[in-house]
Scaffold this active site. Structure first.
Site, PDB file in Angstrom:
ATOM      1  N   HIS A  73       4.038  -6.300   9.751  1.00 14.17           N
ATOM      2  CA  HIS A  73       5.098  -5.294   9.881  1.00 14.17           C
ATOM      3  C   HIS A  73       4.578  -3.971  10.464  1.00 14.17           C
ATOM      4  O   HIS A  73       5.353  -3.183  10.983  1.00 14.17           O
ATOM      5  CB  HIS A  73       5.865  -5.101   8.567  1.00 14.17           C
ATOM      6  N   ARG A 129      15.053 -21.955  -4.242  1.00 14.97           N
ATOM      7  CA  ARG A 129      15.154 -22.877  -5.369  1.00 14.97           C
ATOM      8  C   ARG A 129      16.186 -22.396  -6.399  1.00 14.97           C
ATOM      9  O   ARG A 129      16.852 -23.191  -7.048  1.00 14.97           O
ATOM     10  CB  ARG A 129      13.772 -23.004  -6.016  1.00 14.97           C
ATOM     11  N   GLU A 162      -2.557   4.878  -0.044  1.00 12.00           N
ATOM     12  CA  GLU A 162      -1.312   4.737  -0.805  1.00 12.00           C
ATOM     13  C   GLU A 162      -1.477   5.415  -2.158  1.00 12.00           C
ATOM     14  O   GLU A 162      -2.581   5.407  -2.721  1.00 12.00           O
ATOM     15  CB  GLU A 162      -0.993   3.264  -1.031  1.00 12.00           C
ATOM     16  N   ASP A 196      -5.539  -7.863   1.917  1.00  8.56           N
ATOM     17  CA  ASP A 196      -4.152  -7.371   1.894  1.00  8.56           C
ATOM     18  C   ASP A 196      -3.856  -6.396   3.029  1.00  8.56           C
ATOM     19  O   ASP A 196      -2.754  -6.392   3.569  1.00  8.56           O
ATOM     20  CB  ASP A 196      -3.907  -6.687   0.535  1.00  8.56           C
ATOM     21  N   LYS A 208       6.265  -0.736  13.468  1.00  4.80           N
ATOM     22  CA  LYS A 208       6.474   0.694  13.203  1.00  4.80           C
ATOM     23  C   LYS A 208       6.538   1.442  14.532  1.00  4.80           C
ATOM     24  O   LYS A 208       5.698   1.213  15.411  1.00  4.80           O
ATOM     25  CB  LYS A 208       5.332   1.257  12.340  1.00  4.80           C
ATOM     26  N   HIS A 243      -3.101  -5.462   8.950  1.00  3.64           N
ATOM     27  CA  HIS A 243      -2.575  -4.182   9.444  1.00  3.64           C
ATOM     28  C   HIS A 243      -3.643  -3.303  10.091  1.00  3.64           C
ATOM     29  O   HIS A 243      -3.459  -2.774  11.189  1.00  3.64           O
ATOM     30  CB  HIS A 243      -1.944  -3.375   8.304  1.00  3.64           C
ATOM     31  N   LYS A 273      -5.497   1.991  -2.831  1.00  2.35           N
ATOM     32  CA  LYS A 273      -4.342   2.314  -3.666  1.00  2.35           C
ATOM     33  C   LYS A 273      -4.755   3.394  -4.667  1.00  2.35           C
ATOM     34  O   LYS A 273      -5.923   3.585  -4.950  1.00  2.35           O
ATOM     35  CB  LYS A 273      -3.848   1.069  -4.392  1.00  2.35           C
ATOM     36  N   LYS A 315       2.918 -12.593   6.164  1.00  6.00           N
ATOM     37  CA  LYS A 315       1.546 -12.565   5.693  1.00  6.00           C
ATOM     38  C   LYS A 315       1.526 -12.856   4.192  1.00  6.00           C
ATOM     39  O   LYS A 315       2.561 -12.649   3.563  1.00  6.00           O
ATOM     40  CB  LYS A 315       0.895 -11.218   5.997  1.00  6.00           C
TER      41      LYS A 315
HETATM   42  C1  BG6 Z   1       1.772  -4.759   2.565  1.00  4.31           C
HETATM   43  C2  BG6 Z   1       0.768  -4.896   1.457  1.00  4.31           C
HETATM   44  O1  BG6 Z   1       1.501  -5.679   3.600  1.00  4.31           O
HETATM   45  O2  BG6 Z   1       1.722  -3.438   3.090  1.00  4.31           O
HETATM   46  C3  BG6 Z   1       1.020  -3.868   0.369  1.00  4.31           C
HETATM   47  O3  BG6 Z   1       0.850  -6.208   0.912  1.00  4.31           O
HETATM   48  C4  BG6 Z   1       1.075  -2.486   0.972  1.00  4.31           C
HETATM   49  O4  BG6 Z   1       0.036  -3.940  -0.632  1.00  4.31           O
HETATM   50  C5  BG6 Z   1       2.037  -2.440   2.137  1.00  4.31           C
HETATM   51  O5  BG6 Z   1       1.527  -1.603  -0.062  1.00  4.31           O
HETATM   52  C6  BG6 Z   1       1.972  -1.107   2.850  1.00  4.31           C
HETATM   53  O6  BG6 Z   1       2.985  -1.069   3.808  1.00  4.31           O
HETATM   54  P1  BG6 Z   1       3.580   0.317   4.281  1.00  4.31           P
HETATM   55  O7  BG6 Z   1       4.538  -0.037   5.372  1.00  4.31           O
HETATM   56  O8  BG6 Z   1       4.242   0.942   3.085  1.00  4.31           O
HETATM   57  O9  BG6 Z   1       2.420   1.127   4.749  1.00  4.31           O
END
Ligand code: BG6
Length: 513
Positions: free
Chosen positions: A202, A63, A240, A259, A206, A264, A364, A172
């Site tokens: 994602h 946009r 994290e 999330d 990896k 994942h 986190k 996602k």
């Molecule tokens: C994302 C989440 O999908 O993955 C984030 O939305 C998270 O909150 C991230 O920080 C972690 O990805 P990675 O590759 O850094 O482990």
């Protein structure tokens, strides 16, 4: 003598990569964060490796008003800012950037998709891309449905030529609960066929996650012990150190269960637990993973508090720095009940894993950034060294997804000396030492796979559906069950103590990664 990198046979050139057919890639949400942080760097990495087809063109759509030149310089600045472009690569970048274009599109306006179609067809003619288009949805999720619908209305969901193809990558979150995921799936599948749809997770891109399949199924020594006869339990951790950063608004509605766990972590669990597929292809691998999803025992709302522990970070210290609590983050309600930590005990009801709990946790503002899968083995059936009762530890295999990528095996060893003493030691494989290469970003591999038409490392619609059907009752239980609450934990600690208690109740404890 220590092996040297030069002597390492694995460093022999192994270029077997296929180069995809030419295509035009259209990124919706091109002015957003994901495009500059992940997508453009990943595609540039493909250019760096010589893996992009001739004529390959990127069209950013969004946009925000921008022309081609400002889009190019915006991406260039981002590449520099995130350290994804070296000083010596300016010529490569110039060549790459010539194929970057930008079109302003209001996703809610179907007429603008007709203009987009005309523009894309003109580019396809000019660049000889064979009528193939790859759409990437990197927008906020509420725009997925209108974009998909308008792509369909403009006839962009079908290739222009008999040999061309059209595919769509969807970021996602794919829905926010079972109903919304089903609705989105139905909308997407009314425009595209399942084999055109690539739901990205994602984590599956990896290297270390892909290696799980090789580790398990290209070696004969692990598979015989990868089951309830030898494994006591499995721990999957994604910790994290960061907080919610500038995503407070999104996170408030998501929480870590949606999330990280729904996608994942359940993907990691399914790769760890799956049966060997007959072939390494999208159908077979995803069929086997799907069977795992189906075998995971559903946690009913009324038992959510027994199988899960949720927490929220308070102020504390991480990496020597003081940080604020979640409720003081930007975009977060001061009375928020959103969980930033969760531990879940999953049970898999099948022959291989009966009675082997899978403890999964993510949070986190924990003390360390680490993602790992730990296979904790049972104790020896007979204790030979009776005079040394406390020294015998369980064997374990730890697959370090990130950072310090590698795999280690822990076993007991005799401490040298005249008395019989033992200590756990580890055999360690490290990517850095064995391969001496920098591991590519997950997006690089996944985008290439999509261009090649290989969906093995993408989530399939039916599995996303089952994953939501496992998560949704937990969310309901959290909402309705008064016994279920959000526990505090200070930033920089390993989550609420109730999470330790959940494992202690089973006579186990969390590993310290
Ligand atoms: C994302 C989440 O999908 O993955 C984030 O939305 C998270 O909150 C991230 O920080 C972690 O990805 P990675 O590759 O850094 O482990």
């Amino acid at each position: 003598m220590e092996p040297t990198l030069e002597a390492n046979p694995l460093l022999e050139p192994t270029r077997t990569e296929r180069i995809p057919d030419p295509c035009v890639m259209v990124i919706f949400g091109a002015s957003g964060d994901l495009t500059k942080r992940k997508l453009i760097p990943a595609i540039f990495d493909l250019a760096r490796q010589g893996l992009l087809p001739s004529g390959f063109t990127i069209v950013g759509a969004g946009r925000t008003r921008m022309d081609d030149d400002s889009f190019r310089s915006y991406m260039h600045d981002a590449m520099r800012e995130f350290g994804r472009l070296t000083g010596q690569e300016s010529e490569l970048w110039q060549n790459f950037a010539r194929n970057l274009h930008y079109i302003t599109v209001d996703s809610s306006n179907p007429q603008e998709f007709e203009l987009l179609r005309n523009e894309l067809h003109a580019i396809d003619e000019r660049r000889s891309t064979g009528g193939s288009f790859l759409f990437y949805l990197a927008t906020p999720p509420d725009l997925y449905s209108p974009i998909v619908r308008h792509i369909g209305m403009a006839g962009l969901n079908r290739p222009r030529t008999p040999h061309g193809w059209v595919r769509i990558i969807i970021e996602k979150p794919f829905g926010t609960d079972l109903d919304s995921a089903r609705k989105l799936n139905a909308e997407v599948l009314s425009v595209f066929t399942e084999d055109q749809v690539y739901r990205i997770d994602h984590y599956l891109g990896k290297e270390t996650v892909q290696n799980l399949l090789v580790f398990r199924f290209a070696n004969v020594i692990f598979e015989p012990i990868w089951n309830r006869n030898y494994v006591d339990h499995i721990q999957i951790t994604a910790a994290e150190t960061v907080g919610v950063e500038n995503r407070g608004g999104y996170y408030e509605r998501a929480g870590v269960l949606r999330d990280m766990i729904q996608n994942h972590m359940l993907q990691l669990l399914s790769l760890t637990a799956m049966e060997p597929p007959v072939l390494f292809d999208a159908q077979q691998v995803r069929d086997e993973k799907h069977k795992v999803f189906q075998a995971i025992r559903s946690i009913k709302p009324e038992e959510a508090h027994r199988f899960t522990v949720r927490g929220q970070y308070k102020a504390g210290t991480v990496g020597g720095k003081s940080v604020v609590g979640y409720r003081n983050e930007k975009g977060v309600s001061p009375t928020s009940e959103t969980e930033t930590y969760v531990a879940v005990k999953f049970i898999i009801d099948n022959w291989r894993w009966a009675d082997v709990p899978f403890y999964v946790r993510s949070g986190k503002r924990l003390p360390k950034r680490v993602t790992e899968i730990a296979i904790q083995f049972k104790k020896t059936p007979h204790h030979l060294f009776t005079s040394l009762p406390d020294m015998l530890e369980h064997n374990n295999i730890v697959i370090r997804i990130q950072p310090d990528e590698g795999i280690s095996l822990k076993f007991s060893s005799k401490v040298p000396g005249s008395s019989m003493r033992m200590r756990p030691v580890t055999m360690d494989f490290r990517y850095g030492t064995s391969f001496g290469v920098h591991l590519a970003d997950a997006y690089t591999r996944l985008i290439l796979d999509c261009m090649l038409g290989d969906a093995t490392l993408y989530a399939r619609g039916d599995s996303v559906d089952v994953a939501w059907s496992l998560i949704t009752p937990i969310l309901e239980g959290w909402k309705s069950n008064r016994e279920s609450r959000v526990y505090d934990y200070p930033s920089g600690t390993w989550g609420p103590k109730e999470s330790d208690a959940m494992l202690q109740g089973d006579g186990r404890r969390w590993r310290l990664p």
